[in-house]
Design a protein around this motif. Structure first.
Motif, PDB file in Angstrom:
ATOM      1  N   MET A  47       0.841  -1.206   0.000  1.00 36.74           N
ATOM      2  CA  MET A  47       0.000   0.000   0.000  1.00 36.74           C
ATOM      3  C   MET A  47       0.866   1.240   0.000  1.00 36.74           C
ATOM      4  O   MET A  47       0.644   2.196  -0.751  1.00 36.74           O
ATOM      5  CB  MET A  47      -0.871   0.006   1.254  1.00 36.74           C
ATOM      6  CG  MET A  47      -2.176  -0.712   1.114  1.00 36.74           C
ATOM      7  SD  MET A  47      -3.202  -0.361   2.547  1.00 36.74           S
ATOM      8  CE  MET A  47      -2.440  -1.400   3.760  1.00 36.74           C
ATOM      9  N   SER A  48       1.868   1.218   0.901  1.00 40.54           N
ATOM     10  CA  SER A  48       2.727   2.373   1.089  1.00 40.54           C
ATOM     11  C   SER A  48       3.504   2.699  -0.191  1.00 40.54           C
ATOM     12  O   SER A  48       3.688   3.874  -0.530  1.00 40.54           O
ATOM     13  CB  SER A  48       3.674   2.062   2.249  1.00 40.54           C
ATOM     14  OG  SER A  48       4.542   3.107   2.451  1.00 40.54           O
ATOM     15  N   ALA A  49       3.936   1.672  -0.924  1.00 41.86           N
ATOM     16  CA  ALA A  49       4.712   1.903  -2.150  1.00 41.86           C
ATOM     17  C   ALA A  49       3.862   2.583  -3.217  1.00 41.86           C
ATOM     18  O   ALA A  49       4.302   3.541  -3.854  1.00 41.86           O
ATOM     19  CB  ALA A  49       5.260   0.574  -2.677  1.00 41.86           C
ATOM     20  N   THR A  50       2.623   2.103  -3.399  1.00 41.90           N
ATOM     21  CA  THR A  50       1.785   2.714  -4.430  1.00 41.90           C
ATOM     22  C   THR A  50       1.413   4.144  -4.030  1.00 41.90           C
ATOM     23  O   THR A  50       1.360   5.029  -4.881  1.00 41.90           O
ATOM     24  CB  THR A  50       0.519   1.881  -4.689  1.00 41.90           C
ATOM     25  OG1 THR A  50      -0.027   1.486  -3.438  1.00 41.90           O
ATOM     26  CG2 THR A  50       0.821   0.636  -5.480  1.00 41.90           C
ATOM     27  N   LEU A  51       1.202   4.351  -2.712  1.00 41.16           N
ATOM     28  CA  LEU A  51       0.926   5.719  -2.252  1.00 41.16           C
ATOM     29  C   LEU A  51       2.145   6.618  -2.431  1.00 41.16           C
ATOM     30  O   LEU A  51       2.003   7.812  -2.704  1.00 41.16           O
ATOM     31  CB  LEU A  51       0.501   5.702  -0.774  1.00 41.16           C
ATOM     32  CG  LEU A  51      -0.935   5.272  -0.502  1.00 41.16           C
ATOM     33  CD1 LEU A  51      -1.166   5.114   0.988  1.00 41.16           C
ATOM     34  CD2 LEU A  51      -1.903   6.295  -1.081  1.00 41.16           C
ATOM     35  N   SER A  52       3.340   6.045  -2.286  1.00 38.37           N
ATOM     36  CA  SER A  52       4.568   6.834  -2.463  1.00 38.37           C
ATOM     37  C   SER A  52       4.626   7.421  -3.861  1.00 38.37           C
ATOM     38  O   SER A  52       5.027   8.575  -4.041  1.00 38.37           O
ATOM     39  CB  SER A  52       5.807   5.959  -2.228  1.00 38.37           C
ATOM     40  OG  SER A  52       5.918   5.626  -0.878  1.00 38.37           O
ATOM     41  N   VAL A  53       4.247   6.624  -4.860  1.00 40.73           N
ATOM     42  CA  VAL A  53       4.260   7.117  -6.247  1.00 40.73           C
ATOM     43  C   VAL A  53       3.318   8.318  -6.356  1.00 40.73           C
ATOM     44  O   VAL A  53       3.663   9.349  -6.949  1.00 40.73           O
ATOM     45  CB  VAL A  53       3.848   5.999  -7.229  1.00 40.73           C
ATOM     46  CG1 VAL A  53       3.762   6.548  -8.646  1.00 40.73           C
ATOM     47  CG2 VAL A  53       4.839   4.858  -7.159  1.00 40.73           C
ATOM     48  N   ILE A  54       2.139   8.214  -5.756  1.00 39.67           N
ATOM     49  CA  ILE A  54       1.195   9.335  -5.767  1.00 39.67           C
ATOM     50  C   ILE A  54       1.817  10.550  -5.091  1.00 39.67           C
ATOM     51  O   ILE A  54       1.737  11.674  -5.584  1.00 39.67           O
ATOM     52  CB  ILE A  54      -0.118   8.933  -5.065  1.00 39.67           C
ATOM     53  CG1 ILE A  54      -0.792   7.809  -5.857  1.00 39.67           C
ATOM     54  CG2 ILE A  54      -1.038  10.137  -4.907  1.00 39.67           C
ATOM     55  CD1 ILE A  54      -2.017   7.243  -5.175  1.00 39.67           C
ATOM     56  N   GLY A  55       2.478  10.297  -3.938  1.00 42.68           N
ATOM     57  CA  GLY A  55       3.105  11.395  -3.192  1.00 42.68           C
ATOM     58  C   GLY A  55       4.147  12.121  -4.013  1.00 42.68           C
ATOM     59  O   GLY A  55       4.166  13.359  -4.056  1.00 42.68           O
ATOM     60  N   VAL A  56       4.997  11.358  -4.721  1.00 42.39           N
ATOM     61  CA  VAL A  56       6.045  11.977  -5.540  1.00 42.39           C
ATOM     62  C   VAL A  56       5.410  12.860  -6.609  1.00 42.39           C
ATOM     63  O   VAL A  56       5.829  14.005  -6.824  1.00 42.39           O
ATOM     64  CB  VAL A  56       6.918  10.897  -6.216  1.00 42.39           C
ATOM     65  CG1 VAL A  56       7.950  11.556  -7.123  1.00 42.39           C
ATOM     66  CG2 VAL A  56       7.604  10.034  -5.187  1.00 42.39           C
ATOM     67  N   VAL A  57       4.387  12.349  -7.270  1.00 42.40           N
ATOM     68  CA  VAL A  57       3.772  13.100  -8.367  1.00 42.40           C
ATOM     69  C   VAL A  57       3.132  14.388  -7.847  1.00 42.40           C
ATOM     70  O   VAL A  57       3.288  15.457  -8.443  1.00 42.40           O
ATOM     71  CB  VAL A  57       2.730  12.218  -9.097  1.00 42.40           C
ATOM     72  CG1 VAL A  57       2.013  13.035 -10.157  1.00 42.40           C
ATOM     73  CG2 VAL A  57       3.412  11.030  -9.719  1.00 42.40           C
ATOM     74  N   VAL A  58       2.448  14.288  -6.705  1.00 43.24           N
ATOM     75  CA  VAL A  58       1.835  15.494  -6.117  1.00 43.24           C
ATOM     76  C   VAL A  58       2.921  16.539  -5.848  1.00 43.24           C
ATOM     77  O   VAL A  58       2.771  17.717  -6.198  1.00 43.24           O
ATOM     78  CB  VAL A  58       1.082  15.136  -4.816  1.00 43.24           C
ATOM     79  CG1 VAL A  58       0.759  16.387  -4.022  1.00 43.24           C
ATOM     80  CG2 VAL A  58      -0.180  14.361  -5.135  1.00 43.24           C
ATOM     81  N   ALA A  59       4.023  16.078  -5.247  1.00 41.50           N
ATOM     82  CA  ALA A  59       5.111  17.008  -4.926  1.00 41.50           C
ATOM     83  C   ALA A  59       5.694  17.607  -6.194  1.00 41.50           C
ATOM     84  O   ALA A  59       5.983  18.800  -6.248  1.00 41.50           O
ATOM     85  CB  ALA A  59       6.184  16.279  -4.123  1.00 41.50           C
ATOM     86  N   GLU A  60       5.835  16.802  -7.242  1.00 38.96           N
ATOM     87  CA  GLU A  60       6.423  17.304  -8.491  1.00 38.96           C
ATOM     88  C   GLU A  60       5.470  18.238  -9.226  1.00 38.96           C
ATOM     89  O   GLU A  60       5.898  19.150  -9.926  1.00 38.96           O
ATOM     90  CB  GLU A  60       6.817  16.127  -9.397  1.00 38.96           C
ATOM     91  CG  GLU A  60       8.052  15.407  -8.886  1.00 38.96           C
ATOM     92  CD  GLU A  60       8.411  14.201  -9.745  1.00 38.96           C
ATOM     93  OE1 GLU A  60       9.500  13.649  -9.520  1.00 38.96           O
ATOM     94  OE2 GLU A  60       7.614  13.819 -10.619  1.00 38.96           O
TER      95      GLU A  60
END
Lengths: 260, 264
Positions: free
Chosen positions: A186-199
């Protein structure tokens, strides 16, 4: 035997066939109705963008992957000890848990611009945002695994005069392994979302940045290509973690024949 | 020797008169095999937990070899109704687990563990995972684990209760065979009268409401015993009557009750 192989092949081909059908339908629909490419590019245009911009896509993917790895890694480093602390005593749970829920209740997308201002335009705020998006489910999953240790196993440990540390290392943590791994997924897929939001909010590189800048020039095929790569990163992380679990902890995957 | 003097137990929140059991006096001589039988609710499992130091009594004293029990004592092994094996460890490491916790010499323990597995006929499964074994095999592993630390006292809480009748009988025989090599004091809670008669030197019959010792019966019969024979059958019959309170006296509060069964 050959029948079984045939069945497995058919099962593997089924999603490929449906995907292919969808792509053909997409391509045909866009061409038939003459939809503008900047509204909905056909798969062929996305494929062309992937090839034409292979260089920039690759560079930006690496950049995104770096932020992903740092944010996800930070999530693991913080979440696991935090889960152990939360489950160690009632007092610690009462002290830490409300804070965790408070952090989780903040919409991280809303927090992103604030953090960028506070922390500057370096890599740091993007890692922190990724971490904030990703760490909570890992804490919850790990804590659940630690708390749901079968009482009879703890009774066994007690009858063997095991210390609290031994109970944690030899009973509770191993029991939590399957829980930790579903948390990691779960955390890994959310991490991808987090990176994109930040970018999206502030970056000069990365696939999220590439998407926003491509859309600023109505280069929709390139944005789709970047999105495709983001999905691939997410899928690869998800299955990579599953593979890691099967390799390192074969007993935890629920397959009784996975002997070490 | 295990000694209980006026031991009573009640769970937190239970009223004064609602004891799990009360007034338990019991002496278990060294190297003897004592079975505890009784209907459910008579506190026999809790009694075992008190002796194991997992539950504290609210009155009375428990001592093993003269040392008061306060927390799980040394040289005592516990075996539960469920195998409670660690699913993430292979069989051999499960057997070695008590030594690992105690920080004991694992190299020497490994030989002993393999020998125990060999005696239980499952040495070839030493590298298997617990979930690959049948229920009977898993309980054999649990027995090996209980014995690997060479305990002087073995406390068993309905150890074979979850097994089928055939496996159960075999396990009893195996336990007796293992005891010939290394005799321990055994206290076994069981709900099988037959098991008690076949295995034990002495049977403690408990009664419920509140839990207490009703009778203590010495089973002074040669081994191996067979329930097809008249004498063991007579003991089993006497036990059955005591458990269901059809015979004997309930006035046993004074002194240590002891009933001699008239064989034939």
């Amino acid at each position: 035997m050959t029948e079984a192989v045939g069945q497995r092949l058919a099962a593997a081909l089924a999603p490929l066939a449906s995907l292919l059908a969808l792509l053909v339908l997409w391509e045909a629909g866009v061409r038939w109705f003459e939809v503008d490419s900047f509204l909905l590019p056909p798969p062929s245009a996305i494929g062309a963008a992937l090839l034409d911009s292979a260089g920039p896509l690759w560079d930006n993917s690496l950049y995104t992957l770096r932020t992903f790895a740092a944010g996800f890694g930070l999530s693991i480093c913080v979440a696991l000890p935090l889960a152990v602390l939360v489950t160690a005593s009632r007092w610690l749970a009462a002290a830490i848990y409300p804070l965790l829920v408070l952090i989780q209740s903040i919409p991280k997308v809303a927090l992103a611009p604030i953090l960028i201002v506070a922390m500057g335009t370096s890599e740091a705020p993007r890692v922190v945002i990724t971490f904030l998006v990703a760490f909570f489910p890992l804490v919850i999953a790990t804590a659940t695994g630690l708390l749901h240790t079968p009482p009879e196993l703890l009774r066994l440990a007690r009858s063997l005069r095991a210390s609290a540390l031994q109970r944690l290392l030899y009973i509770r943590l191993p029991h939590a392994v399957p829980f930790i791994f579903s948390g990691l997924k779960m955390s890994a897929t959310l991490s991808v979302i987090g990176v994109v939001v930040a970018e999206f909010v502030a970056a000069d590189r990365g696939l999220g940045y590439l998407m926003t800048s491509a859309m600023a020039f109505f280069n929709t095929p390139l944005a789709y290509a970047a999105m495709l790569l983001l999905s691939l990163i997410s899928i690869a992380a998800f299955h990579g973690i599953g593979l890691l679990q099967a390799l390192l902890f074969p007993w935890s995957t629920g397959q009784p024949n996975a002997a070490g | 020797m295990i000694e209980l003097r006026g031991v009573a137990h009640r769970y937190p929140g239970q009223a004064d008169e609602e004891h799990t059991f009360t007034g338990v006096d019991l002496e278990i001589p060294r190297h003897s095999f004592v079975a505890v039988v009784g209907r459910s609710g008579c506190g026999k499992s809790t009694l075992l937990n008190v002796i194991a130091g997992l539950d504290a009594p609210c009155a009375g004293s428990v001592s093993i070899d003269g040392k008061a029990v306060c927390g799980p004592p040394d040289a005592v092994s516990l075996m539960f109704q469920a195998p409670t094996l660690l699913p993430w460890l292979p069989v051999l490491d499960n057997v070695l687990f008590p030594l690992r916790i105690a920080g004991a010499d694992l190299a020497a323990g490994r030989d002993r563990a393999l020998q125990l597995l060999e005696l239980c006929g499952i040495a070839d499964r030493a590298r298997a995972r617990p979930q690959q074994l049948s229920g009977g095999m898993q309980q054999r592993v649990a027995l090996c684990r209980a014995l690997v630390s060479q305990p002087s006292v073995l406390l068993m809480d309905e150890p074979f209760g979850a097994l089928d009748a055939l496996t159960r009988e075999l396990m009893g025989e195996e336990l007796l065979r293992l005891r010939e090599r290394q005799p321990q004091t055994v206290l076994m809670v069981t709900h099988s009268i037959e098991e008690a008669v076949l295995l034990a030197d002495r049977v403690v019959v408990m009664a419920p409401d509140p839990g207490r010792i009703r009778e203590i019966i010495d089973v002074d019969l040669p081994r191996p015993r067979d329930l097809a024979q008249a004498q063991p059958r007579a003991v089993a019959g006497a036990l059955r009557e005591l458990i269901f309170e059809r015979g004997g006296s309930t006035a046993h509060a004074a002194g240590q009750p002891r009933v001699e069964v008239a064989y034939d």
